[in-house]
Design a protein around this motif. Structure first.
Motif, PDB file in Angstrom:
ATOM      1  N   VAL A  52       4.521   9.013  -0.903  1.00 57.84           N
ATOM      2  CA  VAL A  52       4.445  10.447  -1.803  1.00 57.84           C
ATOM      3  C   VAL A  52       5.323  11.389  -1.559  1.00 57.84           C
ATOM      4  CG1 VAL A  52       2.427  12.014  -2.233  1.00 57.84           C
ATOM      5  CG2 VAL A  52       1.806   9.712  -1.872  1.00 57.84           C
ATOM      6  N   LEU A  53       5.588  11.863  -0.134  1.00 59.99           N
ATOM      7  CA  LEU A  53       6.445  12.818   0.226  1.00 59.99           C
ATOM      8  C   LEU A  53       7.862  12.617  -0.497  1.00 59.99           C
ATOM      9  CD1 LEU A  53       5.185  13.353   3.875  1.00 59.99           C
ATOM     10  CD2 LEU A  53       4.750  14.686   1.886  1.00 59.99           C
ATOM     11  N   ARG A  54       8.050  11.266  -0.309  1.00 55.89           N
ATOM     12  CA  ARG A  54       9.562  11.042  -0.781  1.00 55.89           C
ATOM     13  C   ARG A  54       9.491  10.982  -2.175  1.00 55.89           C
ATOM     14  NH1 ARG A  54      13.433   6.899  -1.297  1.00 55.89           N
ATOM     15  NH2 ARG A  54      15.320   7.820  -1.014  1.00 55.89           N
ATOM     16  N   ALA A  55       8.617  10.682  -3.097  1.00 57.64           N
ATOM     17  CA  ALA A  55       8.370  10.827  -4.359  1.00 57.64           C
ATOM     18  C   ALA A  55       8.420  12.366  -4.813  1.00 57.64           C
ATOM     19  CB  ALA A  55       7.083  10.396  -4.918  1.00 57.64           C
ATOM     20  N   LEU A  56       7.932  13.220  -3.894  1.00 58.41           N
ATOM     21  CA  LEU A  56       7.841  14.428  -4.321  1.00 58.41           C
ATOM     22  C   LEU A  56       9.399  15.108  -4.438  1.00 58.41           C
ATOM     23  CD1 LEU A  56       4.736  15.932  -2.213  1.00 58.41           C
ATOM     24  CD2 LEU A  56       5.203  16.120  -4.873  1.00 58.41           C
ATOM     25  N   GLU A  57      10.202  14.522  -3.279  1.00 54.66           N
ATOM     26  CA  GLU A  57      11.708  14.900  -3.002  1.00 54.66           C
ATOM     27  C   GLU A  57      12.294  14.546  -4.190  1.00 54.66           C
ATOM     28  OE1 GLU A  57      14.739  16.884  -1.545  1.00 54.66           O
ATOM     29  OE2 GLU A  57      12.668  16.991  -0.526  1.00 54.66           O
ATOM     30  N   ILE A  58      12.189  13.332  -4.454  1.00 57.25           N
ATOM     31  CA  ILE A  58      13.240  12.716  -5.639  1.00 57.25           C
ATOM     32  C   ILE A  58      12.917  13.252  -6.913  1.00 57.25           C
ATOM     33  CG2 ILE A  58      13.247  10.614  -6.962  1.00 57.25           C
ATOM     34  CD1 ILE A  58      12.887   8.808  -4.319  1.00 57.25           C
ATOM     35  N   LEU A  59      11.498  13.702  -7.142  1.00 55.47           N
ATOM     36  CA  LEU A  59      11.179  14.288  -8.531  1.00 55.47           C
ATOM     37  C   LEU A  59      11.449  15.754  -8.753  1.00 55.47           C
ATOM     38  CD1 LEU A  59       7.984  12.478  -8.963  1.00 55.47           C
ATOM     39  CD2 LEU A  59      10.101  12.026 -10.662  1.00 55.47           C
ATOM     40  N   GLY A  60      12.109  16.386  -7.429  1.00 56.86           N
ATOM     41  CA  GLY A  60      12.387  17.852  -7.437  1.00 56.86           C
ATOM     42  C   GLY A  60      11.239  18.643  -7.307  1.00 56.86           C
ATOM     43  N   PHE A  61      10.156  18.269  -6.441  1.00 54.70           N
ATOM     44  CA  PHE A  61       9.167  19.095  -5.927  1.00 54.70           C
ATOM     45  C   PHE A  61       9.155  19.267  -4.459  1.00 54.70           C
ATOM     46  CE2 PHE A  61       7.391  16.951 -10.051  1.00 54.70           C
ATOM     47  CZ  PHE A  61       7.207  18.097 -10.839  1.00 54.70           C
ATOM     48  N   GLY A  62      10.403  19.326  -3.998  1.00 54.11           N
ATOM     49  CA  GLY A  62      10.544  19.206  -2.448  1.00 54.11           C
ATOM     50  C   GLY A  62       9.859  20.607  -1.759  1.00 54.11           C
ATOM     51  N   GLU A  63       9.675  21.743  -2.546  1.00 54.97           N
ATOM     52  CA  GLU A  63       8.988  22.778  -2.033  1.00 54.97           C
ATOM     53  C   GLU A  63       7.697  22.649  -1.767  1.00 54.97           C
ATOM     54  OE1 GLU A  63       8.975  23.454  -6.745  1.00 54.97           O
ATOM     55  OE2 GLU A  63      10.373  22.549  -5.182  1.00 54.97           O
ATOM     56  N   TYR A  64       6.838  21.540  -2.316  1.00 52.80           N
ATOM     57  CA  TYR A  64       5.548  21.154  -2.169  1.00 52.80           C
ATOM     58  C   TYR A  64       5.498  20.525  -0.804  1.00 52.80           C
ATOM     59  CZ  TYR A  64       4.766  22.716  -6.812  1.00 52.80           C
ATOM     60  OH  TYR A  64       4.845  23.454  -7.981  1.00 52.80           O
ATOM     61  N   ILE A  65       6.482  19.997  -0.276  1.00 51.80           N
ATOM     62  CA  ILE A  65       6.376  18.868   0.832  1.00 51.80           C
ATOM     63  C   ILE A  65       5.514  19.505   2.098  1.00 51.80           C
ATOM     64  CG2 ILE A  65       7.661  17.435   2.591  1.00 51.80           C
ATOM     65  CD1 ILE A  65       9.589  16.761   0.255  1.00 51.80           C
ATOM     66  N   GLY A  66       5.786  20.953   2.541  1.00 50.83           N
ATOM     67  CA  GLY A  66       5.428  21.443   3.512  1.00 50.83           C
ATOM     68  C   GLY A  66       4.008  21.684   3.403  1.00 50.83           C
TER      69      GLY A  66
ATOM     70  N   THR B 118       0.681  -1.138  -0.030  1.00 55.52           N
ATOM     71  CA  THR B 118      -0.057  -0.066   0.020  1.00 55.52           C
ATOM     72  C   THR B 118       0.857   1.358  -0.020  1.00 55.52           C
ATOM     73  OG1 THR B 118      -1.628  -1.119   1.275  1.00 55.52           O
ATOM     74  CG2 THR B 118      -2.028   1.195   1.289  1.00 55.52           C
ATOM     75  N   ILE B 119       0.472   2.094  -0.720  1.00 53.95           N
ATOM     76  CA  ILE B 119       1.303   3.362  -0.929  1.00 53.95           C
ATOM     77  C   ILE B 119       1.088   4.291   0.004  1.00 53.95           C
ATOM     78  CG2 ILE B 119       1.785   5.668  -2.223  1.00 53.95           C
ATOM     79  CD1 ILE B 119       1.136   4.063  -4.815  1.00 53.95           C
ATOM     80  N   ALA B 120       1.830   4.586   0.950  1.00 58.11           N
ATOM     81  CA  ALA B 120       1.543   5.558   2.213  1.00 58.11           C
ATOM     82  C   ALA B 120       2.018   6.788   1.843  1.00 58.11           C
ATOM     83  CB  ALA B 120       2.428   4.830   3.449  1.00 58.11           C
ATOM     84  N   PRO B 121       1.537   7.748   2.699  1.00 57.02           N
ATOM     85  CA  PRO B 121       1.799   9.047   2.449  1.00 57.02           C
ATOM     86  C   PRO B 121       3.205   9.535   2.531  1.00 57.02           C
ATOM     87  CG  PRO B 121      -0.026   9.041   4.280  1.00 57.02           C
ATOM     88  CD  PRO B 121       0.583   7.575   3.988  1.00 57.02           C
ATOM     89  N   GLU B 122       4.098   8.671   3.224  1.00 62.29           N
ATOM     90  CA  GLU B 122       5.610   8.691   3.422  1.00 62.29           C
ATOM     91  C   GLU B 122       6.368   8.790   2.222  1.00 62.29           C
ATOM     92  OE1 GLU B 122       4.128   6.578   5.536  1.00 62.29           O
ATOM     93  OE2 GLU B 122       3.797   8.224   7.150  1.00 62.29           O
TER      94      GLU B 122
END
Length: 141
Positions: free
Chosen positions: A55-69, A49-53
């Motif tokens: 998704v957050l890691r995916a955002l970071e890896i793909l260069g969307f770290g500024e959206y994590i907050g 099961t895909i967990a919120p963590e």
């Protein structure tokens, strides 16, 4: 998306249908990209099961770290609003009214109606009748 566009822009600004369609396509692609990366992370961890963590890691890896907050804040708000916590008895056995005065079952039914309405608007290009929403909503039961 149309509603979001109207809420975000000044009332005197109009957006062409082609531009709205392009925005929808961009959103779909963004969601697919994040979903795919989240799924890869989940698979590497041998989880089912895909967990919120993930998704957050995916955002970071793909260069969307500024959206994590903002994503974390939205997730916390969602958890608060749905009372999806172990202390509240979890979402499965919860029969008390949720914020807004609805029972969980009423909230789920309302959500299904909203999804059906959004699907109908997307498929018809904007207009939706109450009967088509009611019909689509009853199909989900």
């Amino acid at each position: 998306m149309t509603k979001i566009i109207k809420e975000m822009l000044p009332p005197d600004v109009r957006v062409a249908k082609d531009a709205q369609d392009l925005l929808v396509e961009c959103c779909v692609e963004f969601i697919n990209l994040i979903s795919s990366e989240s799924n890869e992370i989940c698979s590497k961890e041998e989880k089912r099961t895909i967990a919120p963590e993930h998704v957050l890691r995916a955002l970071e890896i793909l260069g969307f770290g500024e959206y994590i907050g903002e994503v974390q804040a939205a997730y916390e708000q969602h958890r608060f609003e749905t009372l999806d916590s172990p202390k509240a008895g979890g979402r499965w056995g919860h029969k008390e009214p949720v914020p807004g005065g609805m029972t969980e079952e009423e909230a789920i039914a309302a959500q299904q109606r909203m999804f059906a309405e959004a699907r109908a608007r997307m498929n018809s290009g904007g207009g939706v009748s109450a009967s088509s929403v009611q019909q689509s909503g009853s199909d989900l039961d």
